[in-house]
Design a protein around this motif. Structure first.
Motif, PDB file in Angstrom:
ATOM      1  N   MET A   1      -6.187   3.592 -13.902  1.00  0.00           N
ATOM      2  CA  MET A   1      -5.736   2.719 -12.837  1.00  0.00           C
ATOM      3  C   MET A   1      -6.183   3.327 -11.506  1.00  0.00           C
ATOM      4  SD  MET A   1      -3.592  -0.005 -12.072  1.00  0.00           S
ATOM      5  CE  MET A   1      -2.842  -0.171 -13.653  1.00  0.00           C
ATOM      6  N   GLU A  28       1.690  -8.249  -5.194  1.00  0.00           N
ATOM      7  CA  GLU A  28       0.411  -8.512  -5.843  1.00  0.00           C
ATOM      8  C   GLU A  28       0.668  -8.889  -7.302  1.00  0.00           C
ATOM      9  OE1 GLU A  28      -3.549  -5.986  -6.765  1.00  0.00           O
ATOM     10  OE2 GLU A  28      -2.925  -6.127  -4.682  1.00  0.00           O
ATOM     11  N   PRO A  29       0.199 -10.061  -7.718  1.00  0.00           N
ATOM     12  CA  PRO A  29       0.549 -10.562  -9.045  1.00  0.00           C
ATOM     13  C   PRO A  29      -0.036  -9.769 -10.219  1.00  0.00           C
ATOM     14  CG  PRO A  29      -1.013 -12.028  -7.966  1.00  0.00           C
ATOM     15  CD  PRO A  29      -0.641 -10.958  -6.972  1.00  0.00           C
ATOM     16  N   ALA A  30      -1.309  -9.402 -10.137  1.00  0.00           N
ATOM     17  CA  ALA A  30      -1.947  -8.722 -11.273  1.00  0.00           C
ATOM     18  C   ALA A  30      -3.033  -7.785 -10.767  1.00  0.00           C
ATOM     19  CB  ALA A  30      -2.551  -9.756 -12.210  1.00  0.00           C
ATOM     20  N   PRO A  31      -3.340  -6.743 -11.543  1.00  0.00           N
ATOM     21  CA  PRO A  31      -4.427  -5.835 -11.151  1.00  0.00           C
ATOM     22  C   PRO A  31      -5.756  -6.576 -11.032  1.00  0.00           C
ATOM     23  CG  PRO A  31      -3.155  -4.905 -12.962  1.00  0.00           C
ATOM     24  CD  PRO A  31      -2.697  -6.319 -12.780  1.00  0.00           C
ATOM     25  N   GLN A  32      -6.612  -6.115 -10.126  1.00  0.00           N
ATOM     26  CA  GLN A  32      -7.944  -6.684  -9.960  1.00  0.00           C
ATOM     27  C   GLN A  32      -8.956  -5.694 -10.520  1.00  0.00           C
ATOM     28  OE1 GLN A  32      -8.472  -7.586  -5.829  1.00  0.00           O
ATOM     29  NE2 GLN A  32      -6.873  -9.132  -5.825  1.00  0.00           N
ATOM     30  N   ARG A  33     -10.123  -6.191 -10.887  1.00  0.00           N
ATOM     31  CA  ARG A  33     -11.179  -5.335 -11.439  1.00  0.00           C
ATOM     32  C   ARG A  33     -11.982  -4.688 -10.318  1.00  0.00           C
ATOM     33  NH1 ARG A  33     -10.502  -3.472 -16.053  1.00  0.00           N
ATOM     34  NH2 ARG A  33     -12.688  -3.211 -16.414  1.00  0.00           N
ATOM     35  N   ASP A  38      -9.135  -1.154 -13.441  1.00  0.00           N
ATOM     36  CA  ASP A  38      -8.160  -2.059 -12.838  1.00  0.00           C
ATOM     37  C   ASP A  38      -7.676  -1.416 -11.543  1.00  0.00           C
ATOM     38  OD1 ASP A  38      -8.149  -3.997 -14.829  1.00  0.00           O
ATOM     39  OD2 ASP A  38      -6.616  -2.965 -15.992  1.00  0.00           O
ATOM     40  N   VAL A  40      -4.834  -1.694  -8.214  1.00  0.00           N
ATOM     41  CA  VAL A  40      -3.632  -2.282  -7.632  1.00  0.00           C
ATOM     42  C   VAL A  40      -3.507  -1.770  -6.211  1.00  0.00           C
ATOM     43  CG1 VAL A  40      -2.392  -2.602  -9.798  1.00  0.00           C
ATOM     44  CG2 VAL A  40      -2.140  -0.467  -8.568  1.00  0.00           C
TER      45      VAL A  40
END
Length: 59
Positions: A1, A28-33, A38, A40
């Motif tokens: 992460m 923040e809803p979900a991790p981004q690439r 991933d 955050v």
């Protein structure tokens, strides 16, 4: 992460450990690439850093 730091003295940095004074961004809803990782967002909470420093001086 990977953490993307927002605000504070390390604004804009990508790090693999969450530094003192930063917290995860719960909005923040979900991790981004980011490449193969991933990411955050971690936001600066100056109050947290101030509290940590004062606690450290008392010990």
């Amino acid at each position: 992460m990977i953490y993307v730091l927002v605000g504070g003295p390390r604004d804009g940095q990508h790090v693999d450990d969450l530094p003192r004074g930063y917290r995860l961004d719960l909005d923040e809803p979900a991790p981004q690439r980011f490449g193969e990782f991933d990411t955050v967002r971690a936001v600066w909470f100056e109050l947290d850093a101030t509290m940590f420093r004062s606690r450290q001086h008392r010990d």
